[in-house]
Design a protein around this motif. Structure first.
Motif, PDB file in Angstrom:
ATOM      1  N   VAL A 115       2.792   5.034   4.518  1.00 45.39           N
ATOM      2  CA  VAL A 115       4.116   5.593   4.227  1.00 45.39           C
ATOM      3  C   VAL A 115       4.639   6.324   5.458  1.00 45.39           C
ATOM      4  O   VAL A 115       5.777   6.126   5.897  1.00 45.39           O
ATOM      5  CB  VAL A 115       4.042   6.549   3.009  1.00 45.39           C
ATOM      6  CG1 VAL A 115       5.336   7.311   2.824  1.00 45.39           C
ATOM      7  CG2 VAL A 115       3.674   5.772   1.743  1.00 45.39           C
TER       8      VAL A 115
ATOM      9  N   TYR B  65      10.474   4.900   0.762  1.00 49.67           N
ATOM     10  CA  TYR B  65       9.562   3.803   1.123  1.00 49.67           C
ATOM     11  C   TYR B  65       9.428   2.836  -0.069  1.00 49.67           C
ATOM     12  O   TYR B  65       9.464   1.616   0.095  1.00 49.67           O
ATOM     13  CB  TYR B  65       8.220   4.408   1.517  1.00 49.67           C
ATOM     14  CG  TYR B  65       7.088   3.449   1.753  1.00 49.67           C
ATOM     15  CD1 TYR B  65       6.894   2.852   2.996  1.00 49.67           C
ATOM     16  CD2 TYR B  65       6.171   3.161   0.736  1.00 49.67           C
ATOM     17  CE1 TYR B  65       5.826   1.979   3.221  1.00 49.67           C
ATOM     18  CE2 TYR B  65       5.101   2.298   0.943  1.00 49.67           C
ATOM     19  CZ  TYR B  65       4.934   1.712   2.189  1.00 49.67           C
ATOM     20  OH  TYR B  65       3.884   0.861   2.397  1.00 49.67           O
ATOM     21  N   ALA B  66       9.299   3.407  -1.282  1.00 57.91           N
ATOM     22  CA  ALA B  66       9.192   2.569  -2.489  1.00 57.91           C
ATOM     23  C   ALA B  66      10.446   1.703  -2.648  1.00 57.91           C
ATOM     24  O   ALA B  66      10.363   0.519  -2.997  1.00 57.91           O
ATOM     25  CB  ALA B  66       8.997   3.449  -3.727  1.00 57.91           C
TER      26      ALA B  66
ATOM     27  N   TYR C 146       8.740   1.778  -7.191  1.00 55.05           N
ATOM     28  CA  TYR C 146       8.649   0.387  -6.727  1.00 55.05           C
ATOM     29  C   TYR C 146       8.473  -0.563  -7.927  1.00 55.05           C
ATOM     30  O   TYR C 146       9.192  -1.554  -8.075  1.00 55.05           O
ATOM     31  CB  TYR C 146       7.473   0.265  -5.745  1.00 55.05           C
ATOM     32  CG  TYR C 146       7.040  -1.145  -5.470  1.00 55.05           C
ATOM     33  CD1 TYR C 146       7.745  -1.945  -4.565  1.00 55.05           C
ATOM     34  CD2 TYR C 146       5.933  -1.700  -6.116  1.00 55.05           C
ATOM     35  CE1 TYR C 146       7.349  -3.260  -4.328  1.00 55.05           C
ATOM     36  CE2 TYR C 146       5.531  -3.003  -5.883  1.00 55.05           C
ATOM     37  CZ  TYR C 146       6.245  -3.775  -4.988  1.00 55.05           C
ATOM     38  OH  TYR C 146       5.871  -5.074  -4.766  1.00 55.05           O
TER      39      TYR C 146
ATOM     40  N   SER D 299       0.842  -1.189   0.000  1.00 51.72           N
ATOM     41  CA  SER D 299       0.000   0.000   0.000  1.00 51.72           C
ATOM     42  C   SER D 299       0.882   1.246   0.000  1.00 51.72           C
ATOM     43  O   SER D 299       1.882   1.305   0.708  1.00 51.72           O
ATOM     44  CB  SER D 299      -0.877  -0.011   1.247  1.00 51.72           C
ATOM     45  OG  SER D 299      -1.368   1.284   1.475  1.00 51.72           O
ATOM     46  N   PHE D 300       0.502   2.222  -0.809  1.00 53.30           N
ATOM     47  CA  PHE D 300       1.192   3.515  -0.803  1.00 53.30           C
ATOM     48  C   PHE D 300       0.307   4.600  -0.200  1.00 53.30           C
ATOM     49  O   PHE D 300       0.500   5.787  -0.444  1.00 53.30           O
ATOM     50  CB  PHE D 300       1.659   3.891  -2.216  1.00 53.30           C
ATOM     51  CG  PHE D 300       2.950   3.212  -2.592  1.00 53.30           C
ATOM     52  CD1 PHE D 300       2.971   1.890  -2.988  1.00 53.30           C
ATOM     53  CD2 PHE D 300       4.155   3.893  -2.482  1.00 53.30           C
ATOM     54  CE1 PHE D 300       4.171   1.248  -3.295  1.00 53.30           C
ATOM     55  CE2 PHE D 300       5.369   3.265  -2.789  1.00 53.30           C
ATOM     56  CZ  PHE D 300       5.373   1.941  -3.196  1.00 53.30           C
TER      57      PHE D 300
ATOM     58  N   GLN E  28      10.282  -1.054  -0.083  1.00 52.05           N
ATOM     59  CA  GLN E  28       9.305  -2.084  -0.461  1.00 52.05           C
ATOM     60  C   GLN E  28       9.878  -2.984  -1.561  1.00 52.05           C
ATOM     61  O   GLN E  28       9.666  -4.186  -1.564  1.00 52.05           O
ATOM     62  CB  GLN E  28       7.993  -1.449  -0.937  1.00 52.05           C
ATOM     63  CG  GLN E  28       7.242  -0.695   0.130  1.00 52.05           C
ATOM     64  CD  GLN E  28       6.898  -1.575   1.337  1.00 52.05           C
ATOM     65  OE1 GLN E  28       6.534  -2.744   1.179  1.00 52.05           O
ATOM     66  NE2 GLN E  28       7.042  -1.032   2.521  1.00 52.05           N
TER      67      GLN E  28
ATOM     68  N   SER F 263       8.246   9.038   0.648  1.00 52.71           N
ATOM     69  CA  SER F 263       7.462   8.041  -0.090  1.00 52.71           C
ATOM     70  C   SER F 263       8.316   7.307  -1.131  1.00 52.71           C
ATOM     71  O   SER F 263       8.087   6.132  -1.413  1.00 52.71           O
ATOM     72  CB  SER F 263       6.243   8.683  -0.752  1.00 52.71           C
ATOM     73  OG  SER F 263       6.657   9.728  -1.600  1.00 52.71           O
ATOM     74  N   HIS F 264       9.329   7.983  -1.673  1.00 48.25           N
ATOM     75  CA  HIS F 264      10.170   7.302  -2.655  1.00 48.25           C
ATOM     76  C   HIS F 264      11.193   6.398  -1.973  1.00 48.25           C
ATOM     77  O   HIS F 264      11.508   5.320  -2.500  1.00 48.25           O
ATOM     78  CB  HIS F 264      10.808   8.316  -3.618  1.00 48.25           C
ATOM     79  CG  HIS F 264       9.808   8.829  -4.629  1.00 48.25           C
ATOM     80  ND1 HIS F 264       8.859   9.771  -4.308  1.00 48.25           N
ATOM     81  CD2 HIS F 264       9.578   8.490  -5.926  1.00 48.25           C
ATOM     82  CE1 HIS F 264       8.089  10.002  -5.369  1.00 48.25           C
ATOM     83  NE2 HIS F 264       8.515   9.242  -6.372  1.00 48.25           N
TER      84      HIS F 264
ATOM     85  N   PRO G 116       5.083   7.709  -6.433  1.00 50.35           N
ATOM     86  CA  PRO G 116       6.136   6.904  -5.809  1.00 50.35           C
ATOM     87  C   PRO G 116       6.042   5.415  -6.123  1.00 50.35           C
ATOM     88  O   PRO G 116       7.063   4.733  -6.251  1.00 50.35           O
ATOM     89  CB  PRO G 116       5.953   7.159  -4.302  1.00 50.35           C
ATOM     90  CG  PRO G 116       4.641   7.846  -4.148  1.00 50.35           C
ATOM     91  CD  PRO G 116       4.317   8.499  -5.454  1.00 50.35           C
ATOM     92  N   GLU G 117       4.818   4.947  -6.302  1.00 49.20           N
ATOM     93  CA  GLU G 117       4.646   3.523  -6.591  1.00 49.20           C
ATOM     94  C   GLU G 117       5.363   3.123  -7.876  1.00 49.20           C
ATOM     95  O   GLU G 117       5.791   1.984  -8.049  1.00 49.20           O
ATOM     96  CB  GLU G 117       3.148   3.211  -6.687  1.00 49.20           C
ATOM     97  CG  GLU G 117       2.872   1.737  -6.653  1.00 49.20           C
ATOM     98  CD  GLU G 117       1.392   1.434  -6.473  1.00 49.20           C
ATOM     99  OE1 GLU G 117       0.599   2.387  -6.264  1.00 49.20           O
ATOM    100  OE2 GLU G 117       1.031   0.251  -6.548  1.00 49.20           O
TER     101      GLU G 117
END
Ligand code: BGC
Length: 471
Positions: A30, A401-402, A364, A24-25, A405, A398-399, A360-361
């Motif tokens: 995040v 975090y990507a 990933y 989940s984004f 992930q 968020s990036h 950001p996703e």
């Protein structure tokens, strides 16, 4: 439209839809994640710059382009600026190193300026050479791993005047240059990036005509893209034969990569044509370069104008890591333009101040895609134009975090370099955009660097990675 593109397009659409379990984004997720804790040991966390964008005082093909206009009188640079002193990093490198320490970074990506080192054919500026060597030494002394790019969009004017990347002789000159830089910096540098974004240079310089040399010629675009890929292979050979010093003692004297610009191309609708055109765009822009690097064979086709295929000696196996520059996603609709596509961001989507979608996703998804390459991956660039500085903290969070992930899903990601350390000269956009973790006050004669709020976010990630930012 080849059946392959159709299949690829459909594949992408599937990827963008249901199927595999994706993290989940959602912002709550995040924000709740411990930033940087999921990064592997030895991870390189730093920022990126490029010579022409920060050094100041460079005379090359770009400096000339900045001073000129399109035939209708529109200036080449949107805000009418010229790079001029840039951030004066040529003279203020020590200040910049303090910024890197303040971030807690353990790596820095910068490029060497060919026009400074070799201002005329065969000449070698020993003062400029000594300066770059001091930089590499200073970084290493501070525990900051240098990652050096050999070519980041600027050519000496003597190269540009003799046909630039369209002329095969440029490949010989670049190969010699790569060997000399390896001799110069190899004692301090292990991480190398041969060429920055061949696809962007080819498209902007030779298809859209918005960068030097300002051509709109699809055949020239393909020739240049092929030459840049070949130049990479030849530079890689030089780096490996000339840099035999393992500067950081990890058992490897050279880690050769290339920084490839990747984007997500999202079909604008479920129609077969939009899906197919998004697939075609993806295949050309994202996949042409990695396919060549994987197979050792260049294969470029643009329906109706280009079909170029050739083996390149030494290309296969020329990479030790694959660099990804990721910024954004495009929505793609089929149309009648030469590229068959209209790329846009629909209303209501979150964008940076240049109108690029924040997604950001996508980082990933693309890290997972290129993990299949079987090589270590490095995010060689990622950042946003944020003129207020207020939105960059979440962008960075968020990036990263990507990246985390993707690592959790098995991708071998070894580094993340934020674009950029400081606000800099943004090519055709001039100085209006602000990509820097540190803001540069252009009205002050000292070009004062100031923290933006994202500095604190970066420091948090650095601390969680076991690094120690200076107060
Ligand atoms: C380039 C950088 C540029 C950045 C932001 C990348 O494509 O490598 O030189 O500043 O994008 O526009």
């Amino acid at each position: 439209m080849s059946p392959r593109s159709l299949v690829l397009g459909l594949g992408l659409a599937l990827l963008a839809g249901c199927g595999e379990q994706r993290p989940s984004f959602e912002p709550e997720k995040v924000n709740a994640a411990p930033l940087g804790k999921g990064l592997p040991r030895g991870f390189l966390l730093g920022a990126s710059t490029a010579s022409h964008q920060v050094e100041g005082g460079n005379e090359n093909d770009w400096a000339r382009w900045e001073r000129a206009s399109f035939p209708d009188g529109t200036p080449h640079i949107h805000d009418r600026s010229v790079s001029g002193p840039a951030t004066d990093s040529w003279n203020r490198f020590d200040e910049d190193v303090k910024l890197m320490k303040r971030l807690g970074s353990n790596a820095y990506r910068f490029s060497v300026e060919w026009s400074r080192l070799e201002p005329t054919p065969g000449a070698w500026d020993s003062e400029a050479a000594a300066r770059y060597r001091q930089w590499a030494q200073a970084l290493r002394a501070q525990g900051i791993e240098p990652l050096v790019t050999l070519y980041h969009f600027t050519l000496p004017t003597w190269v540009a005047e003799s046909g630039g990347w369209e002329n095969p002789a440029t490949l010989d000159a670049f190969e010699r240059f790569a060997g000399r830089v390896a001799d110069l910096l190899g004692g301090e540098v292990d991480w190398w990036c041969t060429i920055n974004e061949p696809n962007v240079l080819a498209v902007f310089g030779y298809m859209d005509g918005v960068w030097p040399p300002g051509k709109k010629d699809t055949k020239a675009m393909a020739t240049v893209l092929a030459h840049l890929i070949e130049a990479h292979a030849r530079a890689a050979r030089q780096l490996r034969t000339h840099d035999l010093v393992d500067a950081d003692g990890d058992g490897k004297a050279t880690l050769v990569g290339l920084a490839h610009h990747v984007r997500v191309f999202q079909p604008a609708s479920g129609s077969t044509t939009d899906i197919a055109v998004a697939g075609l765009t993806d295949e050309f822009f994202n996949e042409s370069v990695p396919n060549a690097l994987r197979t050792g064979r260049i294969s470029l086709s643009v329906p109706g104008s280009v079909s170029l295929r050739r083996e390149v000696p030494g290309l296969k196996g020329s990479l030790d890591y694959f660099g990804l520059n990721y910024y954004s996603r495009d929505h793609v609709r089929q149309d009648a333009s030469p590229s068959f596509s209209h790329k846009y961001v629909p209303a209501g989507y979150d964008t940076n101040d240049l109108g690029w979608e924040l997604y950001p996703e996508g980082l990933y998804l693309l890290l997972k895609r290129y993990a299949a390459f079987g090589l270590p991956l490095v995010v060689t660039e990622n950042g946003m134009d944020d003129r207020s500085g207020e939105r960059r903290p979440y962008y960075l969070r968020s990036h990263l975090y990507a990246v985390e992930q993707a690592v959790a899903a098995g991708a071998d990601v070894r580094g993340y370099f934020h674009w950029s350390l400081i606000d800099n000269f943004e090519w055709a956009e001039g100085y209006a955009p602000r990509f820097g973790l540190f803001r540069v006050d252009r009205s002050s004669p000292e070009l004062v660097r100031q923290d933006t709020p994202a500095v604190e976010t970066f420091r948090e990630a650095a601390r969680n990675l076991g690094l120690t930012p200076t107060p």
